[in-house]
Design an enzyme around this catalytic site. Structure first.
Site, PDB file in Angstrom:
ATOM      1  N   ASN A 190       4.162  -1.927  -1.236  1.00  0.00           N
ATOM      2  CA  ASN A 190       4.316  -1.421   0.136  1.00  0.00           C
ATOM      3  C   ASN A 190       3.604  -2.303   1.162  1.00  0.00           C
ATOM      4  OD1 ASN A 190       5.822   1.273   0.383  1.00  0.00           O
ATOM      5  ND2 ASN A 190       4.650   1.472  -1.498  1.00  0.00           N
ATOM      6  N   GLY A 214       7.505   4.992 -10.130  1.00  0.00           N
ATOM      7  CA  GLY A 214       7.456   3.741  -9.382  1.00  0.00           C
ATOM      8  C   GLY A 214       7.656   2.564 -10.331  1.00  0.00           C
ATOM      9  N   ASP A 256       6.623  -0.408 -10.237  1.00  0.00           N
ATOM     10  CA  ASP A 256       5.360  -1.138 -10.484  1.00  0.00           C
ATOM     11  C   ASP A 256       4.589  -0.491 -11.624  1.00  0.00           C
ATOM     12  OD1 ASP A 256       5.123   1.076  -8.708  1.00  0.00           O
ATOM     13  OD2 ASP A 256       3.168   0.383  -8.003  1.00  0.00           O
TER      14      ASP A 256
HETATM   15  N1  ADP Z   1      -9.425  -9.159  -2.494  1.00  0.00           N
HETATM   16  C1  ADP Z   1      -9.133  -8.280  -1.534  1.00  0.00           C
HETATM   17  N2  ADP Z   1     -10.079  -7.904  -0.625  1.00  0.00           N
HETATM   18  C2  ADP Z   1      -9.801  -7.014   0.348  1.00  0.00           C
HETATM   19  N3  ADP Z   1      -8.613  -6.420   0.494  1.00  0.00           N
HETATM   20  C3  ADP Z   1      -7.642  -6.761  -0.380  1.00  0.00           C
HETATM   21  C4  ADP Z   1      -7.826  -7.695  -1.427  1.00  0.00           C
HETATM   22  N4  ADP Z   1      -6.676  -7.796  -2.126  1.00  0.00           N
HETATM   23  C5  ADP Z   1      -5.803  -6.953  -1.555  1.00  0.00           C
HETATM   24  N5  ADP Z   1      -6.376  -6.342  -0.493  1.00  0.00           N
HETATM   25  C6  ADP Z   1      -5.783  -5.327   0.368  1.00  0.00           C
HETATM   26  O1  ADP Z   1      -5.460  -4.232  -0.463  1.00  0.00           O
HETATM   27  C7  ADP Z   1      -4.273  -3.597  -0.009  1.00  0.00           C
HETATM   28  C8  ADP Z   1      -3.286  -3.511  -1.109  1.00  0.00           C
HETATM   29  O2  ADP Z   1      -2.862  -4.783  -1.446  1.00  0.00           O
HETATM   30  P1  ADP Z   1      -1.704  -5.079  -2.498  1.00  0.00           P
HETATM   31  O3  ADP Z   1      -2.287  -5.078  -3.866  1.00  0.00           O
HETATM   32  O4  ADP Z   1      -1.010  -6.315  -2.068  1.00  0.00           O
HETATM   33  O5  ADP Z   1      -0.796  -3.793  -2.288  1.00  0.00           O
HETATM   34  P2  ADP Z   1       0.735  -3.499  -2.638  1.00  0.00           P
HETATM   35  O6  ADP Z   1       0.958  -3.984  -4.044  1.00  0.00           O
HETATM   36  O7  ADP Z   1       0.839  -2.022  -2.501  1.00  0.00           O
HETATM   37  O8  ADP Z   1       1.577  -4.233  -1.652  1.00  0.00           O
HETATM   38  C9  ADP Z   1      -3.768  -4.404   1.171  1.00  0.00           C
HETATM   39  O9  ADP Z   1      -4.169  -3.740   2.339  1.00  0.00           O
HETATM   40  C10 ADP Z   1      -4.484  -5.742   1.002  1.00  0.00           C
HETATM   41  O10 ADP Z   1      -4.680  -6.384   2.232  1.00  0.00           O
HETATM   42  C1  PAZ Z   2       2.776   5.155  -5.915  1.00  0.00           C
HETATM   43  C2  PAZ Z   2       3.423   3.956  -5.266  1.00  0.00           C
HETATM   44  C3  PAZ Z   2       3.652   4.235  -3.792  1.00  0.00           C
HETATM   45  C4  PAZ Z   2       2.458   2.753  -5.408  1.00  0.00           C
HETATM   46  O1  PAZ Z   2       3.017   1.648  -4.739  1.00  0.00           O
HETATM   47  P1  PAZ Z   2       2.188   0.401  -4.161  1.00  0.00           P
HETATM   48  O2  PAZ Z   2       0.832   0.885  -3.807  1.00  0.00           O
HETATM   49  O3  PAZ Z   2       2.115  -0.618  -5.279  1.00  0.00           O
HETATM   50  O4  PAZ Z   2       2.993  -0.126  -3.046  1.00  0.00           O
HETATM   51  C5  PAZ Z   2       4.758   3.591  -6.012  1.00  0.00           C
HETATM   52  O5  PAZ Z   2       4.511   3.400  -7.356  1.00  0.00           O
HETATM   53  C6  PAZ Z   2       5.820   4.646  -5.813  1.00  0.00           C
HETATM   54  O6  PAZ Z   2       6.466   4.707  -4.795  1.00  0.00           O
HETATM   55  N1  PAZ Z   2       6.024   5.507  -6.853  1.00  0.00           N
HETATM   56  C7  PAZ Z   2       7.024   6.528  -6.883  1.00  0.00           C
HETATM   57  C8  PAZ Z   2       6.487   7.829  -7.392  1.00  0.00           C
HETATM   58  C9  PAZ Z   2       5.841   7.782  -8.780  1.00  0.00           C
HETATM   59  O7  PAZ Z   2       5.513   6.712  -9.308  1.00  0.00           O
HETATM   60  O8  PAZ Z   2       5.667   8.856  -9.390  1.00  0.00           O
HETATM   61  K     K Z   3       1.270  -2.732  -6.759  1.00  0.00           K
END
Ligand code: ADP
Ligand code: PAZ
Ligand code: K
Length: 258
Positions: A9, A107, A109
């Site tokens: 996201n 999800g 992921d």
């Molecule tokens: N090493 C870090 N230090 C601080 N914030 C981080 C770091 N890595 C990721 N983030 C922050 O954590 C949040 C989730 O990141 P991310 O893992 O890319 O999420 P997603 O997989 O949901 O897109 C984001 O707001 C990102 O900026």
């Molecule tokens: C929980 C999540 C929002 C996490 O997504 P992310 O933080 O990696 O963007 C994603 O896995 C999702 O939309 N899941 C659907 C509902 C479930 O996994 O039960």
């Molecule tokens: K993720």
């Protein structure tokens, strides 16, 4: 070569597998309005900078944002002349099916993290992914996703405080030295940091009680390191867990076709 795309996201991660190793990994902000042409210009530019001449013939996508999948599919078909595998779609098989309530979706992921966690650490594990949301994926002895926990992400919690309370500033997450903050910023950092340590400890304890067996905890996501400093929360941190899982799922599907 295989292009793995992990779209969360907040961020979308691209990584190229040459059959033996990942050549490089790049991250961009997730935006469903981005077109296939924009992705390609960005990706080919970064590959050029690194001198990578990858002949991409396969693409696999995991996306927690359904709307971005359309343009990523166009990227695969227009520039790499292939039909991508999309985790969670019926045509993308998983080595072990999730065991959850009927009609529910998991999800993608979390499905990918389950496959990768089982491959690297075996069964009876909990995978904690610090993303936009913090997810706990419970993996059975035989490698099935059997449920878990979705908690508000660390940055989301900080952002929510800032948005909802007029006098609270935006604060970056760090580890405060003490739980008792003596100014507003330190108080917020304490609430989120120590609150999160308690959240992880409490959830892991409860899951182990419910499963009634020892379970290793594997963490992933950029913020995992912050919570591991000086604490005994995780048995391992695998930053590349999701990308590794995408590669495994692609191999698994190719094996089925062969
Ligand atoms: N090493 C870090 N230090 C601080 N914030 C981080 C770091 N890595 C990721 N983030 C922050 O954590 C949040 C989730 O990141 P991310 O893992 O890319 O999420 P997603 O997989 O949901 O897109 C984001 O707001 C990102 O900026
Ligand atoms: C929980 C999540 C929002 C996490 O997504 P992310 O933080 O990696 O963007 C994603 O896995 C999702 O939309 N899941 C659907 C509902 C479930 O996994 O039960
Ligand atoms: K993720």
């Amino acid at each position: 070569m295989l292009l793995c795309i992990d779209c969360g996201n907040t961020n979308t991660v691209f990584s190229i597998w040459d059959g033996e190793k990942f050549l490089d990994t790049w991250r961009m902000e997730t935006n469903h309005k981005r077109t296939a042409d924009e992705y390609y210009v960005w990706l080919s530019g970064l590959m050029g900078l690194k001198g990578i001449h990858a002949d991409i013939t396969e693409v696999i996508i995991s996306s927690t944002v359904p709307r971005v999948v359309f343009n990523l599919r166009v990227l695969a078909s227009r520039y790499f002349e292939c039909r991508p595998l999309v985790v969670g779609k019926p045509e993308c098989a998983l080595p072990v099916s999730p065991r959850v309530d009927q009609g529910t979706t998991v999800g993608p992921d979390r499905l990918v993290n389950t496959v990768a966690g089982f491959d690297r650490h075996g069964g009876d594990i909990i995978v904690v992914d610090f993303g936009t949301a913090t997810t706990f994926d419970v993996v059975s002895k035989d490698g099935a996703y059997i449920g878990g926990v979705i908690a508000p992400g660390v940055n989301l919690s900080l952002e929510a405080l800032h948005m909802a309370a007029a006098a609270l500033p935006h604060v970056d997450v760090t580890m405060p030295e003490r739980a008792i903050g003596t100014n507003t910023v330190a108080c917020i950092q304490s609430g989120v940091f120590w609150g999160y340590i308690g959240l992880v400890e409490g959830i892991v304890r409860q899951i182990r009680l419910e499963r009634d067996r020892p379970m290793k905890v594997i963490a992933t996501g950029g913020l995992a390191e912050l919570f591991s400093q000086g604490f005994d929360l995780f048995d391992a941190i695998d930053y590349d867990l999701t990308i590794h899982g995408l590669r495994l799922i692609n191999d698994y599907n190719k094996g089925l076709k062969a």
